[in-house]
Write a protein that holds these residues in place. Structure first.
Motif: not given
Length: 134
Positions: A1-9, A11-27
């Motif tokens: 998957x392209x970096x820009x698409x990963x970043x868009x996803x 950002x959306x997951x972060x702002x929605x307040x839920x889990x962030x696929x493949x990343x630690x939200x607290x970092x």
């Protein structure tokens, strides 16, 4: 998957307040800079490290030969917006220099060994940036 698409996803997951696929939200923070050529806001998800009252981010660009665009943008305009947890605030971005950078970079490489790998992959000095509330 392209970096820009990963970043868009991310950002959306972060702002929605839920889990962030493949990343630690607290970092993770969202850093919004102003484009140096366009004047438009650009938001980038970044890993960060708490250091007292400042947050540290690293412009490693995964060891690429050039600095990431977000770093070039904040060098032109150091006034940024930080989103961390449920909070958003204006901040001042200051690249570390001299002894402060040397000490901080050594600490970050010790805490996160992948930064040492990034450093070995490039001939540029990898910037460390302090974000402080404005």
């Amino acid at each position: 998957m392209e970096v820009k698409e990963v970043n868009r996803r991310t950002i959306a997951q972060f702002r929605a307040g839920g889990e962030i696929e493949g990343m630690q939200r607290d970092r993770l923070i969202l850093l919004t800079t102003i484009g140096r050529r366009t004047g438009a806001p650009y938001t980038t998800p970044l890993m960060f490290h708490h250091d007292g009252d400042r947050l540290l981010v690293v412009a490693s660009n995964i060891g690429a030969p050039k600095h990431p665009d977000w770093y070039a943008n904040l060098r032109e305009n150091p006034r940024v917006t930080v989103e961390v947890g449920e909070e958003s605030y204006p901040a001042l971005a200051t690249p570390l220099t001299g002894d402060d950078r040397a000490r901080t970079w050594a600490m970050l490489k010790n805490a996160y060994p992948f930064f040492a790998e990034h450093e070995m992959q490039t001939s540029r000095v990898i910037p460390v940036v302090a974000l402080t509330r404005a």
